[in-house]
Write an enzyme that holds these catalytic residues in place. Structure first.
Site, mmCIF file in Angstrom:
data_model
loop_
_atom_site.group_PDB
_atom_site.id
_atom_site.type_symbol
_atom_site.label_atom_id
_atom_site.label_comp_id
_atom_site.label_asym_id
_atom_site.label_seq_id
_atom_site.Cartn_x
_atom_site.Cartn_y
_atom_site.Cartn_z
ATOM 1 N N ASP A 70 0.878 -1.161 0.000
ATOM 2 C CA ASP A 70 0.000 0.000 0.000
ATOM 3 C C ASP A 70 0.923 1.221 0.000
ATOM 4 O OD1 ASP A 70 -2.433 1.580 0.465
ATOM 5 O OD2 ASP A 70 -1.571 1.913 2.450
ATOM 6 N N GLY A 79 -4.995 4.369 -3.752
ATOM 7 C CA GLY A 79 -6.213 5.044 -4.185
ATOM 8 C C GLY A 79 -5.920 6.372 -4.844
ATOM 9 N N LYS A 92 -8.947 -3.805 -3.280
ATOM 10 C CA LYS A 92 -7.552 -4.225 -3.106
ATOM 11 C C LYS A 92 -7.418 -5.746 -3.070
ATOM 12 C CE LYS A 92 -5.798 -0.008 -0.929
ATOM 13 N NZ LYS A 92 -5.130 0.595 0.231
ATOM 14 N N ASP A 137 -1.579 -1.067 6.299
ATOM 15 C CA ASP A 137 -1.697 -0.542 7.660
ATOM 16 C C ASP A 137 -2.642 -1.339 8.543
ATOM 17 O OD1 ASP A 137 -4.210 0.158 6.823
ATOM 18 O OD2 ASP A 137 -3.810 2.311 6.707
#
Length: 674
Positions: A363, A517, A544, A563
């Site tokens: 991410d 994003g 995702k 996260d």
């Protein structure tokens, strides 16, 4: 930890395993004490026994009732030193899981019963000295094993020692020493120079540098000012801090780390299941071999004492003692190594699977980037130095609240630039800010400010701003009068460690993927800077996991790094979920592994730890079981015709030697470079 645990089945497996733990209720001290006392009881058995005097050609001292000395002391050894193995065998048989305790118990019980029968008149040579030496050696082996495991798990005790016994609570201006159990959320505590932080909290006053290496693995001291988070168990530097308590007891990061390490060490893994299954089958094979040995030698009309000795030796030498130690000891060492380096293993299967990873998906925000805006580029006019331009820009923005202003100020501070005082500060809504710095009236803002002030920036500054906008970065100008002095691009800054992390993954042949994003220009700019292979931009949180499955569909084994909040579905979908712990939030439910430091370089370190752990497991399984291929036939006496026969004591030495080799080999894992 929350009530919903996606890995509850693993914990369940542990509970099942714990019920038949061969060392349940045992301790290092118990085996140590039993060994030394049993050794003292064994000496008379050897001196007044039949075999040792005959082999060494000496006559033992003549004492009244000398023939009963081996009987009395040998029996004492069986009931005092050997009874722990008999009890262990009962537990294994009650659980229908015969193992090493069953084999040891069978061996010493057969030797004891046969020796009693010979003493009472049955033909043959008693095995009192073999029985006594066998029990003594087995106790020594178990003592060494328990010591190795305890030392490996000692990191938990060391972590617990990080907490101080008391804390200094500030009550109405007074300083009162109270036990840690008395602390509550919202209490204000004083952390003196050199003292340990008593609870998780937020610095309300003071400045210091804190050593967090024992929690996060970060070697450098971390500066702490008002508003900074501190972690229980870390050590304060030279300054004094007043900290508001936010978490105490079991809710602290330290408690979370201890909990995760304990769970990881106790949970069963695939390798452990294989080892347990092998130990079970080896036990059955050993008992069958012992029965066949007895039948064959009695059929060949061998002396009863010889046949029984062969049976005892087979049972002893085939004992899967080292096999039971091979995996747990490696796991205990690897999980504590990880914990000391800020790599917390929630699920051991995740650590095992990490060695097979061929694609790592990151991410972007907060993982590869700081998750905070910084100045990521600048261009100056008229030969002005970059540091001077940033110093003036940050001085103008000191009193502003806008995120761009904070980004400029923070960037200057991180570069060690001292900021001059600004006066006559004024915010210009929708345009920017202005202030007087070192007698110069300066303004700062975007294109709207230039229009308001009728300023035309130099072509180089305008081109710089347009390029930044093309990458999705914000651009601001520093203006004095009718001149633009500099232009700054502001964006979510790439972590300094990210480039090295991705380089190391590429060196290991991994594909590196980024999920975000953010708009495609922003994502592409980060990917280009870090040399990322594949980019998925403008991906919604719910999409995702679909991207993870798409990568897996290409035959890749995927590790997802996120996260642990909006990335939870993707973390669970991936073959290995690696959650960013952000220093104090270690109870991340979705990840198999938690990175306390939020450092992307820890991802290749996890993979390195996984590979090193697996190598040691395989090596230990071969050391533990491989020698039986040769040892069992020798113990059964297949080479007796050529005078090659192993006694029960020699069998015990060989079996214990394999255990010691396994323990030493596991300890060598500590030398692995992560």
């Amino acid at each position: 930890m929350s009530d919903h645990d996606p890995h509850a089945h693993d914990h369940h497996a542990h509970d099942e395993h714990a019920g038949h733990d061969k060392h349940a209720g045992h301790s290092v001290a118990m085996f140590r004490n039993k060994f030394w006392i049993t050794l003292l009881l064994t000496i008379p058995t050897l001196v007044w026994g039949e075999m040792i005097p005959r082999l060494l050609h000496f006559t033992p001292p003549a004492v009244p009732g000398a023939r009963w000395i081996p009987v009395i002391f040998g029996s004492a050894v069986y009931f005092y030193g050997g009874w722990v193995f008999v009890q262990g065998a009962w537990r294994e048989l009650a659980d229908r899981k015969p193992g090493m305790m069953t084999l040891i118990s069978l061996a010493i019980t057969v030797a004891f019963v046969f020796s009693v029968a010979v003493t009472l008149g049955f033909s043959g040579m008693p095995l009192w000295w073999e029985l006594a030496s066998l029990v003594t050696i087995m106790l020594l082996g178990h003592w060494m094993e328990m010591r190795s495991i305890t030392q490996a798990e000692g990191a938990l005790e060391e972590l617990a020692k990080l907490l101080p016994n008391t804390a200094t609570r500030i009550e109405g201006g007074r300083q009162v020493d109270v036990p840690l159990s008395a602390l509550r959320d919202g209490d204000l505590v004083l952390v003196r120079p050199g003292a340990s932080v008593p609870a998780d909290g937020v610095v309300r006053e003071g400045h210091s540098s804190v050593n967090e290496s024992m929690i996060t693995g970060e070697s450098r001291l971390i500066d702490k000012d008002a508003g900074a988070m501190v972690i229980a168990g870390t050590v304060n530097g030279d300054g004094s801090l007043r900290v508001e308590v936010t978490k105490t007891g079991d809710r602290t990061a330290l408690a979370g780390i201890m909990r995760l390490v304990a769970q990881a060490q106790q949970a069963r893994s695939r390798a452990q299941i294989v080892a347990d299954r092998a130990a079970f089958h080896l036990t059955i094979a050993a008992i069958a071999s012992a029965l066949i040995t007895a039948v064959v030698w009695f059929a060949l009309a061998a002396p009863a004492s010889f046949a029984v000795e062969r049976v005892v030796t087979v049972l002893v030498i085939s004992c899967p003692h080292a096999l039971g130690l091979a995996v747990p000891l490696v796991v205990a060492i690897s999980t504590t190594m990880g914990a000391r380096s800020g790599l917390l293993v929630r699920d051991r299967r995740g650590l095992e699977e990490a060695r097979n990873v061929t694609a790592v998906v990151f991410d972007k925000t907060g993982t590869l980037t700081l998750g905070e805006h910084r100045v990521v580029g600048m261009r100056t006019a008229d030969g002005m130095a970059d540091a001077d331009a940033l110093r003036l820009a940050a001085a103008v923005e000191q009193d502003a609240e806008h995120p761009v202003a904070r980004a400029i100020v923070k960037s200057a501070e991180e570069r060690g630039i001292a900021l001059p005082r600004a006066t006559d500060f004024q915010a210009i809504p929708g345009h920017g800010v202005q202030a007087v710095v070192e007698g110069r009236r300066l303004a700062e803002g975007g294109p709207n400010l230039l229009k308001r002030l009728h300023v035309e920036p130099a072509p180089a500054l305008r081109a710089f701003a347009e390029e930044a906008a093309g990458r999705g970065e914000g651009a601001v100008y520093l203006v004095e009068g009718d001149r633009a002095l500099a232009a700054f691009s502001v964006a979510d800054a790439v972590r300094p460690e990210s480039a090295e992390a991705i380089r190391r993954l590429h060196d290991e042949g991994m594909e590196v993927v980024m999920l975000t994003g953010d708009a495609k220009p922003v994502a592409d700019a980060v990917a280009k800077e870090l040399k990322i292979d594949t980019v998925f931009a403008q991906v919604l949180p719910g999409e995702k996991s679909e991207r993870i499955r798409e990568i897996q569909g290409r035959g890749k084994r995927v590790a997802m790094v996120g996260d642990g909040v909006n990335d939870a579905p993707a973390l669970l979908t991936a073959d290995v979920g690696i959650a960013i712990g952000a220093g104090t939030d270690v109870a991340v439910e979705a990840g198999d592994i938690v990175l306390v430091r939020s450092d992307p370089r820890d991802v290749p370190r996890i993979i390195a730890l996984s590979k090193a752990t697996y190598r040691k497991m395989v090596q230990n399984l071969w050391w533990a079981a491989g020698y039986n291929v040769v040892a069992i036939p020798l113990a059964a006496g297949v080479l007796q015709k050529w005078g090659i026969v192993l006694s029960p004591a020699v069998g015990a030495v060989l079996m214990s030697l394999s255990t010691i080799i396994v323990a030493i080999n596991a300890q060598l894992l500590r030398r692995a470079r992560l």
